[in-house]
Design a protein around this motif. Sequence first.
Motif, PDB file in Angstrom:
ATOM      1  N   ARG A  70     -44.662  56.882  14.315  1.00 33.98           N
ATOM      2  CA  ARG A  70     -45.602  56.842  15.426  1.00 33.98           C
ATOM      3  C   ARG A  70     -47.025  57.186  15.022  1.00 33.98           C
ATOM      4  NH1 ARG A  70     -42.128  59.454  20.473  1.00 33.98           N
ATOM      5  NH2 ARG A  70     -40.313  58.113  20.256  1.00 33.98           N
ATOM      6  N   LEU A  71     -47.190  58.399  14.526  1.00 34.45           N
ATOM      7  CA  LEU A  71     -48.545  58.884  14.308  1.00 34.45           C
ATOM      8  C   LEU A  71     -49.274  58.138  13.186  1.00 34.45           C
ATOM      9  CD1 LEU A  71     -50.025  61.316  15.766  1.00 34.45           C
ATOM     10  CD2 LEU A  71     -49.933  62.411  13.544  1.00 34.45           C
ATOM     11  N   VAL A  72     -48.640  57.990  12.023  1.00 39.34           N
ATOM     12  CA  VAL A  72     -49.317  57.361  10.885  1.00 39.34           C
ATOM     13  C   VAL A  72     -49.712  55.913  11.179  1.00 39.34           C
ATOM     14  CG1 VAL A  72     -49.043  56.611   8.491  1.00 39.34           C
ATOM     15  CG2 VAL A  72     -48.343  58.915   9.164  1.00 39.34           C
ATOM     16  N   PRO A  73     -48.806  55.062  11.656  1.00 35.63           N
ATOM     17  CA  PRO A  73     -49.203  53.663  11.863  1.00 35.63           C
ATOM     18  C   PRO A  73     -50.164  53.448  13.030  1.00 35.63           C
ATOM     19  CG  PRO A  73     -46.950  54.000  12.589  1.00 35.63           C
ATOM     20  CD  PRO A  73     -47.360  55.259  11.899  1.00 35.63           C
ATOM     21  N   HIS A  74     -50.137  54.300  14.047  1.00 34.44           N
ATOM     22  CA  HIS A  74     -50.952  54.072  15.249  1.00 34.44           C
ATOM     23  C   HIS A  74     -51.743  55.321  15.628  1.00 34.44           C
ATOM     24  CE1 HIS A  74     -48.846  50.284  15.753  1.00 34.44           C
ATOM     25  NE2 HIS A  74     -47.711  50.938  15.601  1.00 34.44           N
ATOM     26  N   ALA A  75     -52.383  55.938  14.646  1.00 33.52           N
ATOM     27  CA  ALA A  75     -53.054  57.223  14.864  1.00 33.52           C
ATOM     28  C   ALA A  75     -54.118  57.165  15.949  1.00 33.52           C
ATOM     29  CB  ALA A  75     -53.675  57.704  13.551  1.00 33.52           C
ATOM     30  N   ILE A  76     -54.871  56.072  16.023  1.00 34.02           N
ATOM     31  CA  ILE A  76     -55.958  55.995  17.011  1.00 34.02           C
ATOM     32  C   ILE A  76     -55.417  56.040  18.432  1.00 34.02           C
ATOM     33  CG2 ILE A  76     -55.983  53.464  16.946  1.00 34.02           C
ATOM     34  CD1 ILE A  76     -58.931  55.915  17.599  1.00 34.02           C
TER      35      ILE A  76
ATOM     36  N   ARG B 161     -40.431  47.497  14.635  1.00 42.61           N
ATOM     37  CA  ARG B 161     -41.624  47.745  13.850  1.00 42.61           C
ATOM     38  C   ARG B 161     -42.872  47.457  14.658  1.00 42.61           C
ATOM     39  NH1 ARG B 161     -43.018  48.259   8.590  1.00 42.61           N
ATOM     40  NH2 ARG B 161     -45.107  47.588   8.069  1.00 42.61           N
ATOM     41  N   GLY B 162     -43.866  48.369  14.542  1.00 38.64           N
ATOM     42  CA  GLY B 162     -45.182  48.127  15.109  1.00 38.64           C
ATOM     43  C   GLY B 162     -45.176  47.978  16.605  1.00 38.64           C
ATOM     44  N   GLY B 163     -44.762  48.988  17.349  1.00 37.16           N
ATOM     45  CA  GLY B 163     -44.663  48.869  18.792  1.00 37.16           C
ATOM     46  C   GLY B 163     -45.949  49.135  19.525  1.00 37.16           C
ATOM     47  N   GLY B 164     -47.061  48.634  19.058  1.00 34.68           N
ATOM     48  CA  GLY B 164     -48.315  48.774  19.786  1.00 34.68           C
ATOM     49  C   GLY B 164     -48.732  50.194  19.948  1.00 34.68           C
ATOM     50  N   GLY B 165     -48.674  50.705  21.180  1.00 31.45           N
ATOM     51  CA  GLY B 165     -49.167  52.033  21.481  1.00 31.45           C
ATOM     52  C   GLY B 165     -48.314  53.118  20.915  1.00 31.45           C
ATOM     53  N   GLY B 166     -48.294  53.214  19.604  1.00 25.86           N
ATOM     54  CA  GLY B 166     -47.549  54.309  18.969  1.00 25.86           C
ATOM     55  C   GLY B 166     -46.073  54.071  18.915  1.00 25.86           C
ATOM     56  N   GLY B 167     -45.633  52.812  19.057  1.00 25.83           N
ATOM     57  CA  GLY B 167     -44.213  52.541  19.061  1.00 25.83           C
ATOM     58  C   GLY B 167     -43.584  52.751  17.711  1.00 25.83           C
ATOM     59  N   GLY B 168     -42.255  52.634  17.664  1.00 24.88           N
ATOM     60  CA  GLY B 168     -41.527  52.914  16.441  1.00 24.88           C
ATOM     61  C   GLY B 168     -41.678  51.802  15.415  1.00 24.88           C
TER      62      GLY B 168
END
Length: 414
Positions: free
Chosen positions: A347-353, A401-408
């Motif tokens: 969650r945090l690393v891929p979608h930190a913003i 993978r890559g669930g937009g708003g902080g997805g898994g």
Amino acid sequence: MGKKKSGKGPQGGAGPADDEDELAEGVEGVELEDGKTKSPAPAPFSFTPAPKGQSPASAGNFSFAAQPAAAPAGGGAFSFNFNAPAATADGEEDGDVDDQDDEEIDKEKLVEEFIKSLPEPVQACVAALNELDDEVSTLEAAYRKEMRELERKYEGLEAPIFEKRKAILSGEQKPDKADGTGVPDFWLGAMQNCSMIAANITEKDEAILKSLTNITSQTLPEETGIGFKLTFHFKENEFFTNKELTKTYFMADASDDPVLENAEGTEIDWAPGKNVTVKILKKNQRNKKGKGTRTVTKTEPCESFFNFFSPPKIPNPEEEPMEEEELEQRQMELESDYEMGIAFQERLVPHAIKWFTGEADDDEDDEDYEDYDEEDMEGMDSEEFEDDDEEEMPRGGRGGRGGGGGGGRGPRGG
């Protein structure tokens, strides 16, 4: 919110109890060569299905209607339960861990005895089915390996993007209208908006986490093992000399969800008097002879995010006997530690913003459950709620993978 439990099977049919009755009915109305019909005969064995997610060898119960050749003398029905506790001569449970270890049943031998008790034609079928199962297991292992290779491929594609993110955060890269200050306390803010992580951050931790400049996640190289590694990058600070702190999770190559085998963290080189994971206690102690006092100082562990880098060890019952209550406490610690690692990785690393702005929602998993109002809750028995104590050891990640708003991001370690 809660999860309603159904008495139906997976397809809406009879539940497990009905399956047990059906399996125990025996063989009825078998037509013989002379045209006569054989009277109902009892089944050579009955099998109580293991709970969902467990194999028969770990939790199944086999009962034989007739005593097999390998059964102990004495007559009557022969039965055994794979997870039955060790018993004393009086039939009472033996609470001594050492005695239980000495009398532990060899499960493989019991399975072998069960198979030998089957009719020879059935044994031949079982052997052939086991060979097919081995082929499936080989394919599943190859699938998991390719999935890990795919993870590494996309991590390589993402790396340049995350480098650009790092440059913007530090002020090195200035988008239009930016003044070069970057985004102060970015990672601290993102972590505080993720409840799984924020719950472990104390006020003392915040001062240190202001020095955090980047967090990266990496699927381990195949030659190193199965799992993932988190790296926390810090600028120079007054608390410790480490430039990087790492946390590595090693997983078993399991056929279902990956199972945690071990976790390792960096030993932090704390500056004198700056260790936030311990508290210093001082006590004035009087001289027994009544002449003067002295100050006694001791340290005790205390809550801190940086305990994350000193993970709890998975206990080995043979080397570290533990009471049931202590074992449950350790399991909770392991579960919490692993879930926080997964929160960083998926969650945090891929979608930190998204976490920094508050757009990400870490309660999204609750959407899979039904909402209950107060009337529903009042009408439910306590038995309708699952017991948290029955949870298994920490397992792999969830989601796509890559669930937009902080997805898994999917099971990265598996």
